[in-house]
Design a protein around this motif. Structure first.
Motif, PDB file in Angstrom:
ATOM      1  N   GLY A 137      -8.617   9.679 -13.210  1.00 56.94           N
ATOM      2  CA  GLY A 137      -7.702   8.602 -12.872  1.00 56.94           C
ATOM      3  C   GLY A 137      -8.053   7.287 -13.536  1.00 56.94           C
ATOM      4  O   GLY A 137      -7.176   6.569 -14.033  1.00 56.94           O
ATOM      5  N   SER A 138      -9.351   6.950 -13.550  1.00 54.18           N
ATOM      6  CA  SER A 138      -9.748   5.672 -14.157  1.00 54.18           C
ATOM      7  C   SER A 138      -9.394   5.642 -15.640  1.00 54.18           C
ATOM      8  O   SER A 138      -8.944   4.621 -16.167  1.00 54.18           O
ATOM      9  CB  SER A 138     -11.255   5.450 -14.011  1.00 54.18           C
ATOM     10  OG  SER A 138     -11.652   5.596 -12.680  1.00 54.18           O
ATOM     11  N   TRP A 170      -6.693   0.087  -5.617  1.00 55.77           N
ATOM     12  CA  TRP A 170      -7.777   0.769  -6.319  1.00 55.77           C
ATOM     13  C   TRP A 170      -7.207   1.503  -7.524  1.00 55.77           C
ATOM     14  O   TRP A 170      -6.347   2.371  -7.387  1.00 55.77           O
ATOM     15  CB  TRP A 170      -8.500   1.764  -5.400  1.00 55.77           C
ATOM     16  CG  TRP A 170      -9.640   2.444  -6.102  1.00 55.77           C
ATOM     17  CD1 TRP A 170      -9.764   3.771  -6.383  1.00 55.77           C
ATOM     18  CD2 TRP A 170     -10.834   1.816  -6.625  1.00 55.77           C
ATOM     19  NE1 TRP A 170     -10.947   4.025  -7.041  1.00 55.77           N
ATOM     20  CE2 TRP A 170     -11.618   2.836  -7.198  1.00 55.77           C
ATOM     21  CE3 TRP A 170     -11.297   0.491  -6.665  1.00 55.77           C
ATOM     22  CZ2 TRP A 170     -12.853   2.573  -7.809  1.00 55.77           C
ATOM     23  CZ3 TRP A 170     -12.513   0.237  -7.277  1.00 55.77           C
ATOM     24  CH2 TRP A 170     -13.277   1.273  -7.835  1.00 55.77           C
ATOM     25  N   HIS A 171      -7.679   1.111  -8.719  1.00 59.75           N
ATOM     26  CA  HIS A 171      -7.197   1.757  -9.939  1.00 59.75           C
ATOM     27  C   HIS A 171      -8.311   2.457 -10.691  1.00 59.75           C
ATOM     28  O   HIS A 171      -8.062   3.057 -11.739  1.00 59.75           O
ATOM     29  CB  HIS A 171      -6.508   0.730 -10.844  1.00 59.75           C
ATOM     30  CG  HIS A 171      -5.307   0.102 -10.199  1.00 59.75           C
ATOM     31  ND1 HIS A 171      -4.177   0.820  -9.877  1.00 59.75           N
ATOM     32  CD2 HIS A 171      -5.071  -1.172  -9.781  1.00 59.75           C
ATOM     33  CE1 HIS A 171      -3.294   0.019  -9.305  1.00 59.75           C
ATOM     34  NE2 HIS A 171      -3.809  -1.197  -9.228  1.00 59.75           N
ATOM     35  N   GLY A 172      -9.551   2.325 -10.215  1.00 59.56           N
ATOM     36  CA  GLY A 172     -10.618   3.091 -10.852  1.00 59.56           C
ATOM     37  C   GLY A 172     -11.887   2.306 -11.070  1.00 59.56           C
ATOM     38  O   GLY A 172     -11.976   1.106 -10.781  1.00 59.56           O
ATOM     39  N   GLU A 243       0.234   0.770  -7.250  1.00 68.36           N
ATOM     40  CA  GLU A 243       0.370   2.106  -6.670  1.00 68.36           C
ATOM     41  C   GLU A 243       1.670   2.041  -5.870  1.00 68.36           C
ATOM     42  O   GLU A 243       1.801   1.146  -5.014  1.00 68.36           O
ATOM     43  CB  GLU A 243      -0.778   2.398  -5.709  1.00 68.36           C
ATOM     44  CG  GLU A 243      -2.159   2.382  -6.328  1.00 68.36           C
ATOM     45  CD  GLU A 243      -3.230   2.091  -5.272  1.00 68.36           C
ATOM     46  OE1 GLU A 243      -3.587   3.026  -4.532  1.00 68.36           O
ATOM     47  OE2 GLU A 243      -3.697   0.946  -5.185  1.00 68.36           O
ATOM     48  N   ASP A 276       0.744   3.454 -10.837  1.00 69.79           N
ATOM     49  CA  ASP A 276      -0.468   4.255 -10.712  1.00 69.79           C
ATOM     50  C   ASP A 276      -0.172   5.333  -9.668  1.00 69.79           C
ATOM     51  O   ASP A 276      -0.243   5.083  -8.464  1.00 69.79           O
ATOM     52  CB  ASP A 276      -1.644   3.366 -10.273  1.00 69.79           C
ATOM     53  CG  ASP A 276      -2.915   4.166 -10.017  1.00 69.79           C
ATOM     54  OD1 ASP A 276      -2.844   5.404  -9.959  1.00 69.79           O
ATOM     55  OD2 ASP A 276      -3.981   3.534  -9.852  1.00 69.79           O
ATOM     56  N   ILE A 278      -1.820   8.182  -9.415  1.00 69.61           N
ATOM     57  CA  ILE A 278      -2.968   9.098  -9.398  1.00 69.61           C
ATOM     58  C   ILE A 278      -2.976   9.886  -8.082  1.00 69.61           C
ATOM     59  O   ILE A 278      -3.255  11.077  -8.063  1.00 69.61           O
ATOM     60  CB  ILE A 278      -4.295   8.319  -9.590  1.00 69.61           C
ATOM     61  CG1 ILE A 278      -4.309   7.585 -10.934  1.00 69.61           C
ATOM     62  CG2 ILE A 278      -5.503   9.249  -9.454  1.00 69.61           C
ATOM     63  CD1 ILE A 278      -4.218   8.448 -12.169  1.00 69.61           C
ATOM     64  N   ILE A 279      -2.633   9.220  -6.986  1.00 66.40           N
ATOM     65  CA  ILE A 279      -2.534   9.935  -5.699  1.00 66.40           C
ATOM     66  C   ILE A 279      -1.110  10.414  -5.448  1.00 66.40           C
ATOM     67  O   ILE A 279      -0.891  11.560  -5.059  1.00 66.40           O
ATOM     68  CB  ILE A 279      -2.973   9.020  -4.529  1.00 66.40           C
ATOM     69  CG1 ILE A 279      -4.485   8.771  -4.582  1.00 66.40           C
ATOM     70  CG2 ILE A 279      -2.606   9.656  -3.184  1.00 66.40           C
ATOM     71  CD1 ILE A 279      -5.017   7.877  -3.467  1.00 66.40           C
ATOM     72  N   LYS A 305      -5.606  13.447 -10.224  1.00 63.23           N
ATOM     73  CA  LYS A 305      -5.939  14.194  -9.000  1.00 63.23           C
ATOM     74  C   LYS A 305      -5.198  15.540  -8.904  1.00 63.23           C
ATOM     75  O   LYS A 305      -5.673  16.548  -9.403  1.00 63.23           O
ATOM     76  CB  LYS A 305      -5.702  13.322  -7.777  1.00 63.23           C
ATOM     77  CG  LYS A 305      -6.680  12.122  -7.726  1.00 63.23           C
ATOM     78  CD  LYS A 305      -6.721  11.483  -6.381  1.00 63.23           C
ATOM     79  CE  LYS A 305      -7.542  10.210  -6.318  1.00 63.23           C
ATOM     80  NZ  LYS A 305      -8.940  10.407  -6.046  1.00 63.23           N
TER      81      LYS A 305
HETATM   82  C1  LIG Z   1      -4.638   5.148  -6.979  1.00 67.67           C
HETATM   83  C2  LIG Z   1      -5.859   5.528  -7.762  1.00 67.67           C
HETATM   84  N1  LIG Z   1      -5.938   5.183  -9.056  1.00 67.67           N
HETATM   85  C3  LIG Z   1      -7.006   5.485  -9.807  1.00 67.67           C
HETATM   86  C4  LIG Z   1      -8.081   6.150  -9.258  1.00 67.67           C
HETATM   87  C5  LIG Z   1      -9.286   6.469 -10.098  1.00 67.67           C
HETATM   88  O1  LIG Z   1      -9.349   7.842 -10.302  1.00 67.67           O
HETATM   89  P1  LIG Z   1     -10.716   8.582 -10.686  1.00 67.67           P
HETATM   90  O2  LIG Z   1     -11.601   8.471  -9.504  1.00 67.67           O
HETATM   91  O3  LIG Z   1     -10.272   9.995 -10.953  1.00 67.67           O
HETATM   92  O4  LIG Z   1     -11.264   7.929 -11.891  1.00 67.67           O
HETATM   93  C6  LIG Z   1      -8.052   6.526  -7.925  1.00 67.67           C
HETATM   94  C7  LIG Z   1      -9.194   7.224  -7.330  1.00 67.67           C
HETATM   95  O5  LIG Z   1      -9.341   7.399  -6.169  1.00 67.67           O
HETATM   96  C8  LIG Z   1      -6.908   6.208  -7.146  1.00 67.67           C
HETATM   97  O6  LIG Z   1      -6.830   6.515  -5.853  1.00 67.67           O
END
Ligand SMILES: Cc1ncc(COP(=O)(O)O)c(C=O)c1O
Length: 476
Positions: A137-138, A170-172, A243, A276, A278-279, A305
């Motif tokens: 995700g990061s 939270w983006h990483g 997000e 974002d 990721i979730i 994820k």
């Molecule tokens: C919304 C969001 N973006 C980015 C990330 C970062 O992902 P990663 O931990 O796979 O690097 C996360 C991790 O929890 C997340 O919840």
């Protein structure tokens, strides 16, 4: 024996789960010495007190190294979208291992990455029709930030570089993604962070940062994003990253107008809108993407994820056609999108992504997230009778509850009590894995969850809340 060992002795024989890794700690070493060799995400001494170590898993359950069984209410951490030990994904990976496990990323791609890009584009909304693969995700959010800057540079706006993001987000963990993140507790340890990132307040309507009530507020938190862009100078702002449903602030669900308004503001100022997901991506909110759930098309969309169900590290950045097109051109003046990583689009991760996507589509797991998610939510609503649930938020199988001392006044529990953490820990003792914070708990179970399993989640939470409240009464 630790508490966990004594509570549940469900070994693999009784459970039908595959055999996991054997002895913990290994005979050659003491437990503390063994644990000191790894750094986990948790505070190390807290982790070492009662180490939580998973050994095997099947369907929606984990078993730890002592044989205790857990209902996975959080898909590992929003990852295990199609469940544990999914036969189709495991077979696909095994087969691919025999054929090609790595391809030269500096020079090109491989058929699995190309096929997965093609299939992702087919399920993505609008003209999000080019894909950059990454491993986590990061990396994906970091790539989105760099892509936004490079896009503006290549399209004749080289001064646009600032990134607007939200507090509590939270983006990483990498420097760019961390700089965009708004979670003070995780940022402050690592400051100074990168320049060029500006934070705004998220739509936390339950506790409006401006002390206003929803609708009367005129969606001030979204409008202020426009004001911030104007004050910073639109010719300096590259992108807004959000997000669609914020996680770390306690499941921050936007009002229906919020994301459309952000879209409008970004369009007005030629600022890219980055989701974002990721979730929230890959079915979690009941549609393939939260962009579909909220009917708003971002310019860039990050997914991770659940994309590979956790069977191999995989994330992706999707971008709209006009953005992808800026990376074509004369190689003498246009370097392409050179931000890349060694393991991007590797065949094993991509074949896991393909099999996971097939599972989501063919088993209609988005539909399941909607229907079982609605069932789970009804169950959680029933827990309001404990008198400490202030708000229930989220969509599909991504739900959270905020705990308060008084639901009428929204008076929070004191920090000392850390009610969410207590309830989450008690639920863990009762064999339910959730995501917990001092004042809230979140759930994000695998998309294959059944209504009966949703009932079990509610039953364990019910018991856990009741027990914690009894304890509090006794101690007060
Ligand atoms: C919304 C969001 N973006 C980015 C990330 C970062 O992902 P990663 O931990 O796979 O690097 C996360 C991790 O929890 C997340 O919840």
């Amino acid at each position: 024996m630790t508490e966990r060992e004594t509570q549940n002795q469900n070994g693999p024989e009784q459970s039908g789960a595959p055999a996991g890794h054997a002895s913990f700690p290994p005979e050659r070493m003491g437990e503390e010495q063994f644990l000191r060799q790894i750094l986990v995400r948790a505070q190390m001494s807290e982790f070492a007190q009662d180490p939580f170590i998973m050994s095997r898993a099947k369907g929606v359950h984990y078993w730890d190294v002592h044989g205790k069984k857990y209902l996975d209410g959080i898909s590992g951490i929003y990852v295990v979208s199609v469940g544990h030990s999914n036969r189709r994904v495991m077979d696909a990976i095994r087969k691919q291992m025999e054929v090609l496990h790595f391809s030269p990323t500096m020079h090109g791609s491989n058929p699995l990455a190309l096929e997965l890009a093609n299939r992702l584009v087919a399920v993505a909304p609008g003209d999000l029709d080019a894909v950059k693969f990454l491993s986590g995700g990061s990396e994906a959010t970091e790539a989105a930030i760099t892509m936004a800057r490079q896009y503006h540079r290549l399209s004749g706006n080289p001064t646009k570089y600032k990134i607007i993001s939200r507090y509590q987000s939270w983006h990483g963990s990498t420097m760019g993604s961390l700089s965009a993140s708004g979670l003070t507790s995780r940022r402050s340890m690592r400051e100074p962070l990168a320049p060029g990132f500006i934070h705004v307040f998220p739509p936390t309507c339950y506790r409006c940062p401006f002390g206003m009530e929803y609708r009367d507020c005129g969606i001030l938190c979204a409008k202020l994003v426009g004001d911030v862009i104007e004050n910073e100078g639109p010719d300096t702002v590259a992108a807004v990253i959000v997000e669609p449903i914020g996680h770390t602030g306690g499941i921050i669900e936007p009002t229906e107008e919020y994301l459309p308004l952000l879209r409008e503001i970004c369009d007005r100022h030629n600022v890219l809108l980055i989701f974002d997901e990721i979730i929230t991506g890959m079915g979690r909110t009941g549609q393939m993407f939260a962009a579909d759930t909220f009917g708003v098309l971002p310019d860039l969309l990050c997914v991770g994820k659940g994309l590979s169900g956790g069977y191999a590290p995989l994330s992706a950045l999707l971008c709209r056609r006009h953005i992808a097109d800026t990376f074509w051109g004369d190689p003498a003046t246009n370097p392409g999108f050179v931000a890349g990583h060694t393991f991007e689009g590797n065949p094993i991760s991509c074949v896991a992504g393909l099999a996971t996507l097939s599972e989501i589509l063919e088993r209609d797991l988005c539909g399941n997230a909607r229907s079982v998610g609605a069932h789970l939510r009804r169950g959680l609503e029933g827990l309001r009778r404990h008198g400490i649930i202030g708000d229930i938020r989220g969509r599909g199988l991504f739900l959270g509850m905020e705990f308060v001392r008084n639901p009428e006044t929204k008076e929070p529990f004191s920090d000392r009590i850390s009610i969410g953490k207590r309830i989450g820990k008690r639920a863990l003792e009762h064999g339910l894995l959730t995501r917990f914070d001092p004042n809230w708990i979140a759930l994000g179970p695998p998309l294959i969850l059944t209504a009966e399993e949703a009932d079990q989640i509610v039953e364990i939470l019910d018991r856990s809340i009741g027990e914690v409240l009894e304890e509090l009464e006794e101690s007060e």
